[in-house]
Design a protein around this motif. Structure first.
Motif: not given
Length: 424
Positions: A297, A343-344, A347, A350
């Motif tokens: 995140e 995962e980065t 994000r 999105q």
């Protein structure tokens, strides 16, 4: 104003590889980029009121192209003709010219140039000759670089007031695994020959040093991040659009060449104006950020802030971005960045809005070019004990090698070895 526009390697029948996982909006931009790049060159010729658009390199293979692609290209050519601009196509042999003409239904404004058949035309009162430097001698070398005799065979083709000798290599980075073109193009002519009005153009997708007197042109649209330029065409101005002086009309000479009364005056220093016009609709770039701690995140937030700082206009070319993360010399952080990269990226994607943002983050990794100097200054950046000693010794070897040559490959290999040790 411009008199000629040169466009290299449109490659309309060779699509750009689509980035894996890209949304429909990105796929559409990538798919249409080659055609839109050529349309920019056509618009440049039309707006500049050019006498000719010169196409060379790989424009459209009649054996690969679909009927729709051929019809679309014919429409561009006939549209230019309606505005008084002809199209000149350079090909390697007469059989290729015949196939291209047949595929395009033989538009009247289309002319061809081959190595044995130059083209002479008048451009605002100036006699111009277009010559090709291709041919059997070039093909026999298989080296993809300019021959020493690149233009010497054309120097006796007088009395053209301007002569453009055009060559190109066939390097395609990132598409079919070709090797890079040989660097160091040979000088085509000694400086004394420049006064003859010859002008030398070399088309390439590779980054090569060019000798004085040779202008390099990249492809209209790059196909990967390995190419020297994202893409452009060249607009050339040959003449001053001013009334000739009475002395010029009386003598009938300009720079030693015959002219017609009332024609445009040739520049007294015999130089040709050269203007590069961006044509690409897709570009690749590397975004460098520093991230010393945090999870996916925090890393995604830092990258998104950097992307917003690029200030990309909604109408600008699409930027396909590789994020290189500077980890401050920490091997453990580099390994962690690799672990959270998926995962980065999820994000980041999105947040992507194709209506207002023109950057697509395609790749995320620890910076392969990050310096290893910190490992020498502070061996504790690695694991303690033997690993730390090895890291420091390896960093010293890499830093020493960088003083004598390129550092990119050695740095990347060193970081990979250290990351493998860290992760085991």
């Amino acid at each position: 104003m411009a008199d000629l526009v040169f466009a290299f390697d449109a490659a309309l029948d060779r699509p750009i590889p689509v980035p894996p996982g890209a949304p429909a909006a990105v796929v559409e931009v990538v798919a249409t980029a080659p055609w839109e790049a050529l349309q920019v060159a056509v618009s440049t010729a039309r707006q500049a009121r050019a006498a000719a658009l010169v196409l060379f390199g790989s424009t459209l293979d009649p054996l690969r192209a679909s009927p729709a692609q051929a019809a679309q290209l014919r429409g561009l050519i006939t549209g230019l003709a309606a505005d008084g601009c002809r199209t000149i196509w350079l090909a390697d042999e007469a059989a290729e010219c015949a196939n291209i003409a047949r595929a395009l239904a033989e538009p009247e404004s289309l002319s061809f140039v081959t190595p044995v058949s130059p083209l002479r035309l008048e451009v605002r009162g100036v006699s111009v000759e277009i010559c090709s430097a291709r041919g059997p001698a070039f093909a026999a070398t298989s080296s993809g670089h300019m021959l020493p005799s690149f233009a010497s065979a054309h120097t006796s083709l007088l009395p053209a007031q301007r002569r453009f000798v055009i060559g190109w290599d066939d390097v395609w980075h990132g598409l079919h695994g070709e090797a890079a073109a040989t660097h160091g193009l040979h000088a085509p002519l000694p400086a004394s020959h420049h006064a003859l009005g010859s002008f030398f153009i070399w088309g390439t997708r590779a980054l090569q040093p060019a000798p004085a007197g040779v202008h390099q042109i990249p492809a209209l649209q790059a196909r990967s991040s390995r190419e020297a330029s994202a893409g452009m065409c060249a607009a050339v101005t040959l003449t001053n659009l001013t009334t000739p002086t009475p002395g010029l009309l009386a003598s009938g000479l300009a720079g030693g060449f015959p002219t017609l009364a009332g024609s445009a005056e040739i520049r007294s220093d015999l130089r040709t104006d050269w203007r590069e016009v961006p044509t690409h609709r897709v570009a690749w770039r590397t975004l460098s950020i520093t991230s010393l701690a945090g999870g996916d995140e925090e890393l995604a937030t830092a990258i998104w802030s950097a992307l917003e700082g690029m200030s990309i206009d909604a109408q600008a070319p699409l930027q396909i971005v590789r994020c290189a993360v500077d980890c401050g010399g920490s091997i453990s952080r580099r390994v962690h960045v690799g672990e959270i990269s998926a995962e980065t990226l999820a994000r980041l994607r999105q947040l992507y809005d194709p209506r207002s943002f023109r950057a697509w983050c395609q790749e995320l990794e620890a910076d392969r070019g990050e310096t290893l100097a910190v490992l020498v200054r502070n061996a504790s950046a690695a694991k303690s004990g033997e690993t730390a000693s090895f890291a420091s010794a390896l960093a010293e070897l890499v830093l020493e090698s960088e003083t004598t040559g390129s550092h990119h490959a050695t740095r990347e290999a060193a970081w990979l070895a250290l990351e493998l040790m860290e992760s085991t």
